[in-house]
Motif scaffolding. Structure first.
Motif, PDB file in Angstrom:
ATOM      1  N   LYS A   1      -7.364  13.993   2.916  1.00 48.76           N
ATOM      2  CA  LYS A   1      -7.815  12.620   3.184  1.00 48.76           C
ATOM      3  C   LYS A   1      -8.062  12.408   4.672  1.00 48.76           C
ATOM      4  O   LYS A   1      -9.091  11.860   5.084  1.00 48.76           O
TER       5      LYS A   1
ATOM      6  N   GLU B   1      -3.008  14.531   1.000  1.00 47.00           N
ATOM      7  CA  GLU B   1      -2.958  13.648   2.169  1.00 47.00           C
ATOM      8  C   GLU B   1      -3.605  14.299   3.388  1.00 47.00           C
ATOM      9  O   GLU B   1      -4.274  13.632   4.185  1.00 47.00           O
TER      10      GLU B   1
ATOM     11  N   GLN C   1      -7.867   3.366   1.335  1.00 44.18           N
ATOM     12  CA  GLN C   1      -7.245   4.486   0.639  1.00 44.18           C
ATOM     13  C   GLN C   1      -6.189   3.945  -0.316  1.00 44.18           C
ATOM     14  O   GLN C   1      -5.831   2.781  -0.263  1.00 44.18           O
ATOM     15  N   SER C   2      -5.682   4.823  -1.156  1.00 45.44           N
ATOM     16  CA  SER C   2      -4.626   4.415  -2.067  1.00 45.44           C
ATOM     17  C   SER C   2      -3.721   5.603  -2.340  1.00 45.44           C
ATOM     18  O   SER C   2      -4.184   6.747  -2.386  1.00 45.44           O
ATOM     19  N   ASP C   3      -2.425   5.333  -2.511  1.00 44.44           N
ATOM     20  CA  ASP C   3      -1.489   6.401  -2.836  1.00 44.44           C
ATOM     21  C   ASP C   3      -1.278   6.533  -4.345  1.00 44.44           C
ATOM     22  O   ASP C   3      -0.392   7.236  -4.804  1.00 44.44           O
ATOM     23  N   ARG C   4      -2.121   5.842  -5.111  1.00 45.40           N
ATOM     24  CA  ARG C   4      -2.052   5.939  -6.576  1.00 45.40           C
ATOM     25  C   ARG C   4      -3.471   6.059  -7.125  1.00 45.40           C
ATOM     26  O   ARG C   4      -4.426   5.600  -6.489  1.00 45.40           O
TER      27      ARG C   4
END
Length: 228
Positions: free
Chosen positions: A205, A202, A9-12
């Motif tokens: 996800k 989030e 996963q990625s927060d960007r």
């Protein structure tokens, strides 16, 4: 015993070309490992993209409402099935890299399983959704009209999967105005937050990862390095 699946996963937002290249690398690694008698774990990439359009390998340009030579619009023809679609921040895109040797050698089954993941995720947020006969993706009926909330498009090579599905959470839907989404005339699209106003990406996800693991009988693991 559940098969292992690495969850990235990625927060960007991740540029489309970067994610596409990574998918191809993961697929080739698994093909090579199979030739060497090695079984690598499955992978699920769960990310967002900056605004981009993608055309399936057989997509018709008649479904574009912009000029491909417009350098202000990012557009790529890729090897998945299906027609043109749109990705942007606020839409979660899931790219499963699965070895179907350990699941089922059945593409129809695989497509329906991906749709089932979406349907069950939406149910966790109190939403009823459905398939439409003869089409891929998932729809929500709003005031008697079917609106598409998720797109599905895959590529399978030597029974290794790539590409996957995209679920609209809280994206800017105006980007779909530049195309005929999925080649469906008068196709209306919608966001999850139109029905669940306080939903966060989030949360979705987590729901996708959990539901995907259940549907495909997988044990999700975070890799040692989670940077994308």
């Amino acid at each position: 015993m559940r098969r292992t699946c690495l969850l990235y996963q990625s927060d960007r937002p991740i540029p489309y070309l970067s994610a596409w290249q990574w998918q191809k690398q993961l697929v080739e690694e698994r093909k090579q490992a199979r030739r060497e008698g090695i079984d690598l774990p499955d992978v699920l990439l769960l990310i967002e993209h900056p605004a981009v359009y993608t055309l399936g390998q057989g997509s018709s340009l008649e479904f574009l409402k912009f000029n491909l030579e417009d350098h202000n619009i990012e557009c790529h023809r890729i090897e998945r099935g299906g027609e043109v679609t749109h990705h942007a921040i606020g839409q979660l895109v899931a790219y499963p890299i699965l070895n179907l040797d350990y699941h089922q050698h059945d593409l129809h089954w695989y497509l329906r399983q991906l749709e089932e993941v979406i349907i069950q995720v939406l149910a966790k947020f109190g939403l009823s959704s459905q398939r439409i006969q003869g089409l891929t993706g998932v729809w929500i009926n709003k005031s008697g009209q079917n609106q598409k909330i998720a797109q599905v498009g895959i590529k399978v090579s030597q029974w290794i999967t790539m590409h996957g599905f995209a679920l609209n959470v809280n994206m800017d839907l105006s980007g779909f105005d530049r195309i005929v989404p999925c080649g469906i005339t008068d196709c209306q699209v919608c966001n999850l937050n139109q029905f669940v106003p306080d939903v966060r990406v989030e949360q979705v996800k987590i729901a996708i990862a959990q539901t995907f693991a259940q549907i495909f009988n997988l044990e999700m693991q975070l890799p040692l390095s989670t940077s994308l």
